[in-house]
Design an enzyme around this catalytic site. Structure first.
Site, short mmCIF file in Angstrom:
data_model
loop_
_atom_site.label_atom_id
_atom_site.label_comp_id
_atom_site.label_asym_id
_atom_site.label_seq_id
_atom_site.Cartn_x
_atom_site.Cartn_y
_atom_site.Cartn_z
N CYS A 95 -22.73 -46.31 -32.38
CA CYS A 95 -22.51 -46.95 -31.10
C CYS A 95 -23.60 -47.93 -30.68
CB CYS A 95 -22.23 -45.91 -30.03
SG CYS A 95 -21.31 -46.58 -28.64
N HIS A 192 -19.17 -40.83 -31.69
CA HIS A 192 -20.14 -39.79 -31.30
C HIS A 192 -19.48 -38.43 -31.52
CE1 HIS A 192 -22.77 -42.52 -29.00
NE2 HIS A 192 -21.69 -43.08 -28.50
N1 GLN Z 1 -24.47 -49.20 -24.12
C1 GLN Z 1 -23.47 -49.50 -25.10
C2 GLN Z 1 -22.10 -49.72 -24.48
O1 GLN Z 1 -21.86 -49.34 -23.43
C3 GLN Z 1 -23.42 -48.36 -26.12
C4 GLN Z 1 -22.92 -47.09 -25.51
C5 GLN Z 1 -23.10 -45.90 -26.46
O2 GLN Z 1 -23.96 -45.85 -27.33
N2 GLN Z 1 -22.27 -44.87 -26.28
O3 GLN Z 1 -21.25 -50.22 -25.11
#
Ligand code: GLN
Length: 240
Positions: A95, A192
């Site tokens: 992510c 995740h």
């Molecule tokens: N901050 C990034 C987004 O919102 C990644 C979010 C995350 O790692 N879950 O897309």
């Protein structure tokens, strides 16, 4: 006889570690031990000395604020990470780190975070967060499942191989049905959960690749993944 050591670099565990991502390190650690190897964990945080002799690189996600905290430091170690990727070191970027392994991430607030350019991808933050359980199909790993929660929508450049095709959920963006990206032995993904406990084939890919690269061969007994299989059944049935 002393055990063969595999060095795992965990990128930014302090700032990039959400939705259970740390579980990926625990899975690699345990499976390496079950295969008879000695896992050596190298935690790397902002300002640390970048270690040598890295066999596997992993890193988790983070809110936009966390990405901003690590950004300058990541750019400073970017060339080293890129060189490792070019030499086939297996990597898993989840992510927020997946986004920064790309060319750039333009946040919802309009800030452009330049990426380290290992993956030829672009990401744009949008007001519509993509949240929920995901099931997707990978030509390498079969059915893959996890959880996504991101504002960023990612687009692969022409010719970039996606990690998987989504069957439930969004993945890279709300339109093209792709999830993640692949380059050499690098896996970028939005998943995740953490992703490796429910998808041990991906963990074994990282391990087998690292061991073969360092020690020239990998032969060992199969691990009994009954518990993981049961977790997959539950995850598959979960509503979006
Ligand atoms: N901050 C990034 C987004 O919102 C990644 C979010 C995350 O790692 N879950 O897309």
């Amino acid at each position: 006889m002393s055990k063969q050591v595999i060095n795992i670099l965990q990128l930014y565990p302090r700032d990039m570690n959400i939705y259970g991502d740390y579980g990926n390190l625990l899975v690699l650690q345990r499976r390496l031990e079950w295969y008879g190897y000695e896992p050596n964990i190298l935690h790397y945080n902002v300002g640390d000395n970048f270690p040598n002799d890295i066999d596997i690189v992993i890193g988790g996600g983070g809110q936009d604020s966390g990405q901003e905290v690590i950004h300058a430091d990541l750019l400073s170690i970017g060339p080293k990470l890129k060189n490792l990727a070019e030499h086939g070191v297996p990597m898993l970027a989840v992510c927020g780190l997946y986004q920064l392994f790309g060319n750039s991430f333009k946040t919802l607030e309009g800030k452009t975070l330049t990426g380290i350019g290992i993956l030829d991808i672009e990401t744009h933050g949008t007001p519509e967060r993509l949240i929920g359980n995901v099931v997707c199909q990978s030509s390498e790993f079969g059915e893959v499942m996890g959880y996504e929660n991101h504002s960023g929508q990612t687009y692969l450049a022409t010719g970039v191989q996606p990690f998987a095709t989504v069957t439930k959920g969004a993945g890279n963006n709300a339109a093209d049905g792709h999830e993640g990206a692949r380059y050499k032995n690098v896996i970028g993904t939005y998943l995740h959960g953490s992703i490796l406990p429910k998808n041990p084939k991906i963990a074994d890919f990282l391990i087998h690749t690292a061991v073969e690269k360092k020690y020239g061969g990998f032969s060992t007994d199969l691990i009994d993944d009954l518990l993981s299989d049961l977790a997959r059944e539950t995850a598959r049935e979960r509503p979006r």
